[in-house]
Design a protein around this motif. Structure first.
Motif, short mmCIF file in Angstrom:
data_model
loop_
_atom_site.label_atom_id
_atom_site.label_comp_id
_atom_site.label_asym_id
_atom_site.label_seq_id
_atom_site.Cartn_x
_atom_site.Cartn_y
_atom_site.Cartn_z
N THR A 58 7.37 -6.26 -8.12
CA THR A 58 8.11 -5.28 -8.91
C THR A 58 7.53 -5.15 -10.31
O THR A 58 7.39 -4.04 -10.85
N GLU A 59 7.15 -6.25 -10.91
CA GLU A 59 6.57 -6.21 -12.25
C GLU A 59 5.24 -5.48 -12.25
O GLU A 59 4.93 -4.70 -13.15
N ARG A 60 4.41 -5.68 -11.22
CA ARG A 60 3.14 -4.96 -11.13
C ARG A 60 3.38 -3.47 -10.96
O ARG A 60 2.63 -2.65 -11.51
N PHE A 61 4.41 -3.10 -10.20
CA PHE A 61 4.73 -1.69 -10.03
C PHE A 61 5.12 -1.07 -11.37
O PHE A 61 4.68 0.03 -11.71
N ARG A 62 5.92 -1.78 -12.13
CA ARG A 62 6.35 -1.27 -13.43
C ARG A 62 5.19 -1.20 -14.42
O ARG A 62 5.13 -0.29 -15.25
N GLN A 63 4.27 -2.12 -14.32
CA GLN A 63 3.15 -2.17 -15.27
C GLN A 63 2.05 -1.18 -14.90
O GLN A 63 1.54 -0.47 -15.78
N ASP A 64 1.67 -1.14 -13.62
CA ASP A 64 0.52 -0.34 -13.20
C ASP A 64 0.90 1.02 -12.63
O ASP A 64 0.07 1.93 -12.57
N GLY A 65 2.13 1.16 -12.16
CA GLY A 65 2.54 2.41 -11.54
C GLY A 65 2.24 2.49 -10.06
O GLY A 65 2.53 3.49 -9.40
N TYR A 66 1.66 1.43 -9.51
CA TYR A 66 1.42 1.36 -8.07
C TYR A 66 1.30 -0.11 -7.68
O TYR A 66 1.08 -0.98 -8.52
N VAL A 67 1.47 -0.40 -6.40
CA VAL A 67 1.35 -1.75 -5.90
C VAL A 67 1.01 -1.69 -4.42
O VAL A 67 1.37 -0.73 -3.73
N VAL A 68 0.28 -2.67 -3.91
CA VAL A 68 -0.13 -2.72 -2.51
C VAL A 68 0.73 -3.73 -1.76
O VAL A 68 1.01 -4.82 -2.26
N ILE A 69 1.16 -3.36 -0.57
CA ILE A 69 1.92 -4.24 0.31
C ILE A 69 1.06 -4.46 1.55
O ILE A 69 0.73 -3.51 2.28
N ASP A 70 0.68 -5.68 1.81
CA ASP A 70 -0.35 -5.96 2.81
C ASP A 70 0.09 -5.74 4.25
O ASP A 70 -0.67 -5.24 5.06
N ASN A 71 1.29 -6.13 4.62
CA ASN A 71 1.70 -6.12 6.02
C ASN A 71 3.08 -5.50 6.19
O ASN A 71 4.03 -6.18 6.56
N LEU A 72 3.18 -4.21 5.95
CA LEU A 72 4.48 -3.56 6.12
C LEU A 72 4.78 -3.35 7.60
O LEU A 72 5.94 -3.39 8.01
N PRO A 83 -4.82 -0.94 8.66
CA PRO A 83 -3.66 -0.40 9.36
C PRO A 83 -2.43 -1.28 9.17
O PRO A 83 -2.50 -2.51 9.31
N GLY A 84 -1.31 -0.66 8.84
CA GLY A 84 -0.07 -1.38 8.62
C GLY A 84 0.19 -1.75 7.18
O GLY A 84 1.30 -2.15 6.83
N ALA A 85 -0.83 -1.64 6.33
CA ALA A 85 -0.64 -1.88 4.90
C ALA A 85 -0.14 -0.61 4.23
O ALA A 85 -0.22 0.48 4.78
N ALA A 86 0.38 -0.78 3.01
CA ALA A 86 0.94 0.37 2.30
C ALA A 86 0.67 0.24 0.82
O ALA A 86 0.40 -0.86 0.31
N ALA A 87 0.75 1.35 0.13
CA ALA A 87 0.71 1.38 -1.34
C ALA A 87 1.91 2.18 -1.80
O ALA A 87 2.19 3.26 -1.27
N ALA A 88 2.64 1.64 -2.76
CA ALA A 88 3.78 2.34 -3.34
C ALA A 88 3.41 2.79 -4.74
O ALA A 88 2.82 2.02 -5.50
N HIS A 89 3.72 4.03 -5.09
CA HIS A 89 3.41 4.51 -6.44
C HIS A 89 4.57 5.28 -7.04
O HIS A 89 5.43 5.80 -6.32
N ALA A 90 4.59 5.34 -8.36
CA ALA A 90 5.66 6.01 -9.10
C ALA A 90 5.40 7.51 -9.16
O ALA A 90 4.30 8.00 -8.88
N GLY A 91 6.42 8.26 -9.56
CA GLY A 91 6.33 9.71 -9.57
C GLY A 91 5.30 10.27 -10.53
O GLY A 91 4.75 11.35 -10.29
N ARG A 92 5.04 9.56 -11.63
CA ARG A 92 4.08 10.05 -12.61
C ARG A 92 2.70 9.40 -12.47
O ARG A 92 1.81 9.67 -13.29
N THR A 93 2.50 8.56 -11.46
CA THR A 93 1.22 7.89 -11.29
C THR A 93 0.16 8.89 -10.84
O THR A 93 0.31 9.57 -9.82
N LEU A 94 -0.92 9.01 -11.59
CA LEU A 94 -2.01 9.92 -11.27
C LEU A 94 -2.77 9.37 -10.07
O LEU A 94 -3.16 8.20 -10.05
N HIS A 95 -3.01 10.23 -9.06
CA HIS A 95 -3.70 9.76 -7.86
C HIS A 95 -4.38 10.92 -7.15
O HIS A 95 -4.10 12.10 -7.40
N TYR A 96 -5.30 10.54 -6.26
CA TYR A 96 -5.99 11.53 -5.43
C TYR A 96 -6.67 10.78 -4.29
O TYR A 96 -6.66 9.54 -4.22
#
Length: 260
Positions: free
Chosen positions: A9-23, A194-207
């Protein structure tokens, strides 16, 4: 979901995205792929929920440049009974708060050789202004997502800045875009298995780059969450992300689709 205790959660708040290895497990990935491919083949009919997110590209594909299907869980309700929706909801509540609920979900596929990038953007560029802008988009990879097949790129910390000016991408297709570059400070590619995920915030710049591989799809299942009260406010203002029609409201452009 115990990764949150290790600073997720802290990494999400700091970076605006975070990786989840085995969703999802490998067996679960196989199940979701089989349903996904029924959407792609047309066996599960998507109607006006299916569009080409890369329609404004200069590329002339024999099919869709970037296949987007909005609201797969409404088109095929059995999806909500499978593990992903429950796990993603619990993850979203860890990241943005216990009041998080599903706002919408979508499928985005880049077929082999489609080679059409998804332009730099912030998801908030598609959305109306809300008094509480907490949001989490959970991007689940059902294939090996690499640089060549179109893995996501994020700009760490960009969620702390404003929503940039967006405009219709290419020749006025469904996507929108804003200024952004792989050379931008903080930009990082995020390959996923496969099966991993990345969560990002609404203002996180991505492409993401296009899929230049010749032998594999880049199938992604995206679920977006925000506070329940904000979802209610969206619906009051007529924004349901295409659940009742294929017309979506957009903050700064006339585009009609969501980005990934």
């Amino acid at each position: 979901m115990d990764q949150a205790t290790d600073g997720l959660t802290e990494r999400f708040r700091q970076d605006g995205y975070v990786v989840i290895d085995n969703l999802l497990s490998s067996a679960e990935v196989g199940l979701y792929r089989s349903i996904y491919d029924r959407f792609l083949s047309g066996e599960i009919e998507a109607g006006d929920k299916r569009t080409d997110l890369g329609a404004g590209s200069d590329r002339q594909s024999t099919g869709e440049n970037i296949t987007q299907i909005m609201w797969p869980s409404a088109l095929y309700p059995e999806l909500t009974e499978l593990p992903l929706h429950d796990r993603a909801l619990r993850l979203a509540r860890q990241l943005i708060g216990d009041d998080a609920e599903l706002d919408f979900d979508m499928l985005i596929d880049k077929a082999p050789g489609s080679a059409t990038p998804t332009p730099w953007h912030q998801d908030a560029g598609y959305w109306i202004d809300l008094p509480d802008d907490r949001a989490a988009s959970i991007w689940v990879s059902l294939d090996t997502a690499t640089l060549d097949s179109g893995c996501m790129w994020y700009v760490a910390g960009s969620h702390l800045g404003p929503v940039r000016r967006h405009w219709p991408a290419g020749k006025g297709g469904g996507a929108i875009e804003c200024e952004g570059s792989e050379d931008e400070p903080g930009a990082v590619a995020v390959p996923l298995v496969p099966g991993a995920a990345a969560a990002h915030a609404g203002r996180t710049l991505h492409y993401s780059r296009g899929n230049s591989t010749t032998d594999r799809h880049r199938r992604a299942y995206i679920l977006n969450y925000r506070p329940a009260a904000m979802i209610a406010l969206e619906r009051e203002q007529g924004m349901d992300h295409g659940q009742t029609s294929n017309v979506r409201l957009v903050r700064n452009s006339g585009a009609t689709d969501e980005g990934e």
